[in-house]
Design a protein around this motif. Structure first.
Motif, PDB file in Angstrom:
ATOM      1  N   THR A   1       0.825  -1.206   0.000  1.00  0.00           N
ATOM      2  CA  THR A   1       0.000   0.000   0.000  1.00  0.00           C
ATOM      3  C   THR A   1       0.858   1.256   0.000  1.00  0.00           C
ATOM      4  O   THR A   1       0.604   2.203  -0.760  1.00  0.00           O
ATOM      5  CB  THR A   1      -0.939  -0.003   1.218  1.00  0.00           C
ATOM      6  OG1 THR A   1      -1.782  -1.144   1.161  1.00  0.00           O
ATOM      7  CG2 THR A   1      -1.790   1.256   1.250  1.00  0.00           C
TER       8      THR A   1
ATOM      9  N   LYS B   1       1.383   4.235  -2.919  1.00  0.00           N
ATOM     10  CA  LYS B   1       1.167   5.642  -2.580  1.00  0.00           C
ATOM     11  C   LYS B   1       2.386   6.477  -2.984  1.00  0.00           C
ATOM     12  O   LYS B   1       2.256   7.553  -3.585  1.00  0.00           O
ATOM     13  CB  LYS B   1       0.911   5.760  -1.079  1.00  0.00           C
ATOM     14  CG  LYS B   1       0.613   7.162  -0.568  1.00  0.00           C
ATOM     15  CD  LYS B   1       0.423   7.128   0.949  1.00  0.00           C
ATOM     16  CE  LYS B   1       0.063   8.501   1.513  1.00  0.00           C
ATOM     17  NZ  LYS B   1      -1.311   8.889   1.195  1.00  0.00           N
TER      18      LYS B   1
ATOM     19  N   HIS C   1       2.529   9.125  -6.242  1.00  0.00           N
ATOM     20  CA  HIS C   1       2.785  10.523  -5.869  1.00  0.00           C
ATOM     21  C   HIS C   1       4.014  11.057  -6.596  1.00  0.00           C
ATOM     22  O   HIS C   1       4.016  12.201  -7.097  1.00  0.00           O
ATOM     23  CB  HIS C   1       2.991  10.639  -4.355  1.00  0.00           C
ATOM     24  CG  HIS C   1       3.229  12.047  -3.891  1.00  0.00           C
ATOM     25  ND1 HIS C   1       4.491  12.585  -3.797  1.00  0.00           N
ATOM     26  CD2 HIS C   1       2.374  13.039  -3.519  1.00  0.00           C
ATOM     27  CE1 HIS C   1       4.402  13.832  -3.375  1.00  0.00           C
ATOM     28  NE2 HIS C   1       3.128  14.130  -3.201  1.00  0.00           N
TER      29      HIS C   1
ATOM     30  N   ASP D   1      -4.037   6.260  -5.315  1.00  0.00           N
ATOM     31  CA  ASP D   1      -3.416   5.077  -4.710  1.00  0.00           C
ATOM     32  C   ASP D   1      -4.398   4.232  -3.912  1.00  0.00           C
ATOM     33  O   ASP D   1      -4.105   3.080  -3.584  1.00  0.00           O
ATOM     34  CB  ASP D   1      -2.242   5.484  -3.817  1.00  0.00           C
ATOM     35  CG  ASP D   1      -2.661   6.416  -2.700  1.00  0.00           C
ATOM     36  OD1 ASP D   1      -2.925   7.593  -3.004  1.00  0.00           O
ATOM     37  OD2 ASP D   1      -2.743   5.980  -1.533  1.00  0.00           O
TER      38      ASP D   1
END
Length: 646
Positions: free
Chosen positions: A286, A290, A294, A572
């Motif tokens: 996870t 993310k 980003h 995400d």
């Protein structure tokens, strides 16, 4: 998976400063835990002052943010015998002009939310007077501050924050030394208040507010903020420069201040948005997704073009050191995103579903869409709704509330006139119906801005919204047999302010789920909803699911959360992305148009001047553009979902 929302999150203590944060900040999983903690602190101040034989001088705020704090104080008073006999309170502000018994009056708000339920002496609470003549206001403001100073200042000041960064009604441009005064309200503030006043034209243009100077002199200050719509301003106030354009940023200079936030309001803080820049993180799947998404969006690069240097130059060298080369990371995250995209939201029959967001079996599923208002199904997931119907699933829609307060009075009158004229033309004799419609029409023609709609008027307005919802169901080919109008009681107050979620509300949701036994549940996870209805409806669904989770049919039920008209899931977090073609986007628009009472001047459209169909299209197109920027296929629009693993 959506993070759990019912446990307190670990947060750094005040002796472990966060580099980017200039104000001590406590983040809670939800506003319930946060409000309870703040109420306990206030209670301790009151008890401490009682032991000293001194008054506890409190500065209080209004609005939605402190309501749960006041509710908890009432509980402590009743169950733990906390007395307020030594409490003296000063409210931050009041609209001007405003009668104390007006629906939007802060006098009325404080009495209903707190004072009428505790033992505070009536002479011990002070609220700015909205009935004064302009000539009387300067002297009143001086006296207001003199009373506070005579008592030794505020022991505690409770604050909220406006979308433009105001505290109290100290609007952008207010000086740090500003005193209690009459203030002209910023347009943004008036737009935000339009919900409570039934339209922007009815919102007062001025207010009396405690000045920044007095707030900064308080011995202790706590600012509350809940919800995604507060996140951008919270970020500016905590991590940005001190500026008069964000009055809340002055609190960076207070010696004993704390911001108390829920996870949604904290979403834009560096420690939540890019935590790897603040502290060591666990590089699980996870967090990797993310960070990589980003990075790609920040550099405006497709994921597959990111290099080792891109990672090293942007604070992600630790990720490379622990996980591997950019090439491998890029492919892994690209594939994760690719696997979220599906044209089969109910699962693709006879297909390998190992890398698809939904199960292939059963091929024909029972689907239950929870729609907080009678149009959220088509606005928020209309393309997916259409796909589910077209692909042969048994689709039900649970319209959780009547949505009656969002119907304009003239729209209701038009409907009443039609019914009365229709009955007369065809000689239909229905005395009871005639009375209901006659009473409703008479009320609407003499209604004042501060009046609450009668039960008859709310019924008429509810029928209008129900008819529009049925029209949408017919339009997508689902018919009306699977439309369930739940009319949850918490909503039926006739006011923007709703009742707390009750056992009856939850049971209505439980009963519908148990009746349908769905394989899929879709619910609104839109916590940015400024009206709060979506959050209450989501709480009801989550509680109902928790109660039913051990029943046999729930073992094969998945819950998908969609967003509403105000915001979208972060890229995400998205676990299912349903693309739409230009024709499908146009059909969704036409479905939204079936809600005619919500077009061309919505009663409660929040802070966004666009109509709902425009918001939905632009949001769905923006989601598609994000996928495209990250190097995936280019779609016209995309509806996004996050799975809640209960």
């Amino acid at each position: 998976m959506l993070p759990e929302t019912d446990t307190l999150l670990a947060t750094p203590t005040l002796n472990q400063p966060i580099a980017f944060e200039r104000i001590p900040t406590q983040i809670y999983a939800d506003s319930n835990d946060a409000s309870a903690a703040v109420a306990r602190e206030i209670a301790e101040i009151i008890r401490s002052k009682q032991l000293q034989g001194k008054p506890a001088v409190l500065g209080l705020a209004t609005g939605s943010s402190p309501k749960k704090v006041y509710a908890e104080l009432i509980r402590i008073h009743r169950e733990e015998r906390l007395s307020f006999y030594n409490v003296i309170t000063f409210n931050l502000d009041e609209y001007y002009p405003m009668q104390p018994d007006g629906l939007q009056s802060y006098v009325r708000f404080m009495q209903e939310q707190l004072f009428n339920h505790i033992d505070i002496p009536k002479d011990n609470y002070f609220i700015p007077d909205g009935t004064l003549s302009p000539a009387q206001i300067p002297a009143f403001c001086q006296e207001y501050e003199r009373r506070i100073d005579e008592l030794g200042g505020l022991d505690f000041q409770l604050l909220g924050i406006g979308r433009n960064g105001h505290v109290g009604f100290n609007e952008p441009g207010s000086h740090v030394n500003s005193r209690t005064r009459l203030m002209t309200l910023d347009l943004t503030t008036r737009i935000d208040a339009a919900l409570d006043f039934g339209g922007l034209a009815n919102v007062p243009k001025k207010a009396i507010t405690l000045g920044i100077n007095q707030i900064m002199k308080a011995k202790r200050v706590i600012l509350l903020a809940w919800g995604e719509h507060k996140a951008p301003m919270i970020h500016q106030a905590i991590e940005g420069p001190v500026t008069d354009q964000v009055p809340a940023s002055y609190l960076q200079g207070h010696p004993n201040v704390q911001f108390v936030l829920d996870e949604s309001a904290a979403a834009e803080l560096t420690r939540r948005k890019t935590p790897w820049l603040v502290e060591e993180v666990i590089w699980d799947k996870t967090m990797i997704k993310k960070a990589v998404t980003h990075l790609a969006l920040s550099l405006n690069k497709p994921i597959l073009k990111l290099t080792n240097r891109d990672y090293n130059d942007n604070g992600l060298s630790d990720l490379l050191a622990q996980v591997g080369q950019a090439y491998d990371l890029n492919i892994d995250v690209f594939n994760q995103l690719q696997h979220t995209i599906t044209g089969w939201p109910g699962g693709k029959p006879n297909a390998d579903d190992a890398k698809r967001p939904e199960r292939a079996e059963p091929a024909h599923k029972r689907c239950l869409i929870f729609s907080p208002h009678p149009d959220d199904d088509i606005i928020s997931m209309g393309g997916t709704f259409q796909r589910l119907v077209d692909q042969g699933h048994d689709v039900h829609v649970g319209y959780q509330t009547s949505g009656n307060i969002a119907v304009a009075d003239d729209e209701a009158l038009r409907f009443i006139d039609f019914v009365v004229d229709y009955n007369r033309h065809f000689g239909i004799d229905s005395p009871e119906a005639e009375r209901i419609f006659k009473d409703a029409a008479e009320y609407l023609r003499t209604k004042k801005d501060s009046d609450i709609d009668t039960a008859e008027v709310r019924h008429v307005k509810g029928l209008i919204r129900e008819g529009e919802a049925k029209a949408t169901c017919r339009f997508v080919g689902n018919g009306v047999k699977n439309a369930h109008f739940m009319k949850m009681p918490f909503y039926e107050t006739g006011k923007v302010q709703k009742k707390p979620l009750s056992e009856e509300d939850i049971q209505i949701v439980v009963d519908l789920i148990r009746e349908i036994k769905p394989h899929q549940i879709y619910a609104a996870g839109d916590l940015a909803d400024p009206h709060g209805t979506h959050k209450v409806c989501l709480d009801a669904v989550m509680e109902a699911v928790r109660r039913l989770k051990d029943e046999a049919f729930m073992k094969d039920c998945w819950v998908w959360l969609y967003k509403g008209a105000w915001d979208e899931w972060a890229i995400d977090l998205i676990e299912m992305a349903v693309p739409m073609s230009p024709d499908q986007v146009m059909k969704k628009r036409q479905g939204i148009f079936k809600h005619q009472s919500q077009k061309d001047g919505v009663v409660y459209q929040g802070t966004d001047s666009r109509e709902f169909w425009q918001r939905a299209e632009e949001r769905n197109q923006a989601t598609a553009n994000l996928y495209n920027k990250l190097g995936l296929a280019e779609y016209e629009a995309v509806e996004a979902f996050v799975r809640w693993k209960f």
